[in-house]
Write an enzyme that holds these catalytic residues in place. Structure first.
Site, mmCIF file in Angstrom:
data_model
loop_
_atom_site.group_PDB
_atom_site.id
_atom_site.type_symbol
_atom_site.label_atom_id
_atom_site.label_comp_id
_atom_site.label_asym_id
_atom_site.label_seq_id
_atom_site.Cartn_x
_atom_site.Cartn_y
_atom_site.Cartn_z
ATOM 1 C CD GLU A 23 -18.925 -39.317 38.959
ATOM 2 O OE1 GLU A 23 -18.620 -38.649 37.949
ATOM 3 O OE2 GLU A 23 -18.063 -39.866 39.689
ATOM 4 C CD1 TRP A 26 -20.588 -35.740 36.745
ATOM 5 C CD2 TRP A 26 -20.089 -35.335 34.607
ATOM 6 N NE1 TRP A 26 -20.001 -36.873 36.235
ATOM 7 C CE2 TRP A 26 -19.698 -36.653 34.925
ATOM 8 C CE3 TRP A 26 -19.874 -34.864 33.311
ATOM 9 C CZ2 TRP A 26 -19.110 -37.504 33.992
ATOM 10 C CZ3 TRP A 26 -19.280 -35.699 32.386
ATOM 11 C CH2 TRP A 26 -18.906 -37.012 32.730
ATOM 12 C CE1 TYR A 80 -17.458 -42.831 32.067
ATOM 13 C CE2 TYR A 80 -18.144 -40.556 32.335
ATOM 14 C CZ TYR A 80 -17.147 -41.487 32.146
ATOM 15 O OH TYR A 80 -15.844 -41.083 32.029
ATOM 16 N NE ARG A 130 -12.476 -67.180 28.469
ATOM 17 C CZ ARG A 130 -12.642 -68.509 28.366
ATOM 18 N NH1 ARG A 130 -12.441 -69.282 29.425
ATOM 19 N NH2 ARG A 130 -12.996 -69.053 27.220
ATOM 20 C CB CYS A 176 -12.123 -40.831 31.457
ATOM 21 S SG CYS A 176 -12.096 -39.186 30.705
ATOM 22 N NE ARG A 205 -11.706 -41.583 26.689
ATOM 23 C CZ ARG A 205 -11.294 -40.316 26.695
ATOM 24 N NH1 ARG A 205 -10.052 -40.026 26.367
ATOM 25 N NH2 ARG A 205 -12.120 -39.336 27.020
ATOM 26 C CB CYS A 217 -6.258 -41.846 34.501
ATOM 27 S SG CYS A 217 -6.344 -41.623 36.293
ATOM 28 C CE1 TYR A 265 -5.115 -31.493 31.525
ATOM 29 C CE2 TYR A 265 -5.840 -32.889 33.342
ATOM 30 C CZ TYR A 265 -5.957 -32.467 32.027
ATOM 31 O OH TYR A 265 -6.909 -33.030 31.205
#
Length: 314
Positions: A69, A91, A133, A176, A196, A216, A218, A259
């Site tokens: 992936e 996916w 992505y 940075r 995510c 954000r 998981c 879940y």
């Protein structure tokens, strides 16, 4: 008297977080309708020293699937066909769900994937996930002004954030700004699933490279194992390409959840004791970050306990 207390295993922090979410998490109605227990804000740190890799040992993690992936992300491809060709199905559920909703056909996943492989037009129409992505990582949209009327058009080639990251790590290690992200607000609605694992940052101290991921959202029961392996893999690849030593990965989660229909997964995994310390090695150094193959990666001393299956919430 000698202290015979066993040293903590790197996986203990994961199991502790799982236990806290399951026993203390806020029960919520989520996008999928399944329902979750959730906490907001969590951090875990894992060493990469001496070829360490944070593979979960309380259940088998199919790390080659996660590696395939990651390599797919780096190509910029957003169609599931290259994944399906490699036997990777993680996916497929999203385009399959869209196909079923829009056509009314209750096709099986196997039959859907067979058509993806056999029919080019079908794959183009139904296998694409939108600008997810990889599209953002290596081809973030770039626009230029057209004439004097203030109109902007998208250029053929966008910004390759990964190539820019390698360049900045090599030429300005103290910066940075070693960051890339998939969170392109203008294109979220076109994605099968908004990112995510959305923002990555890297840090060089001396000759040591560390990677940080802000996630954000998981799914701790299913997704995290792939997410932390992907972060570790990418950090190792970058370290090799930039002649650095992989040091540590830091994982930050926003909404971290389990879940409600994963009760059996949670109970079984929490009943297990982590064991062992697998090693991860890259067997060659390709010419660029984009030239790695699955055959370049090797995991040793990985003896996980049995897999634990659970449904994916789409």
């Amino acid at each position: 008297m000698p202290d015979n207390t066993p040293l903590p295993h790197y996986e203990d922090q994961y199991l502790d977080l799982m236990r806290r979410i399951w026993t203390q998490g806020d029960e919520r109605v989520d996008r999928t309708g399944v329902g979750t227990r959730s906490v907001f804000g969590a951090t875990m740190r894992f060493s990469l020293a001496d070829d360490a890799i944070p593979l979960l040992t309380t259940k088998r993690v199919y790390w080659k699937v996660a590696a395939r992936e990651m390599l797919w992300f780096l190509t910029g491809n957003t169609n599931i066909k290259p994944l399906v060709e490699q036997g990777v199905h993680i996916w497929t559920d999203w385009p399959l769900d869209r196909y079923r909703r829009e056509t009314g056909e209750e096709i099986s996943r196997d039959a859907f994937e067979a058509r993806i492989l056999a029919e080019e037009d079908f794959a183009k129409a139904w296998g694409d996930l939108g600008p997810v992505y990889g599209a953002q990582w290596v081809n973030w949209p770039r626009y230029v002004a057209l004439g004097d009327e203030g109109h902007y058009v998208r250029t053929e080639h966008g910004i390759n954030q990964i190539a820019e990251l390698v360049k900045s790590l090599t030429t300005n290690p103290g910066s940075r700004r070693h960051i890339f992200t998939g969170w392109n607000v203008a294109e979220l609605d076109g994605m099968a699933l908004p990112p995510c694992h959305m923002t990555y940052q890297f840090h060089v101290a001396g000759n040591k490279l560390s990677g940080l991921l802000f996630q954000r959202s998981c799914d701790l029961g299913l997704g995290f194992a792939f997410n932390i392996f992907g972060l570790s893999l990418l950090t190792r690849m970058l370290a090799q390409q930039c002649n650095l030593e992989a040091h540590e990965v830091v994982w930050n989660g926003g909404d971290v959840h389990l879940y409600l229909n994963h009760e059996s997964l949670v109970e079984e995994q929490l009943a297990r004791t982590p064991q062992g310390a697998p090693k991860f090695r890259i067997k060659r150094k390709p010419d660029s970050i984009f030239d790695y193959k699955i055959e370049d990666f090797e995991v040793e001393d990985y003896q996980p306990q049995a897999p634990i299956s659970a449904p994916v919430a789409v």
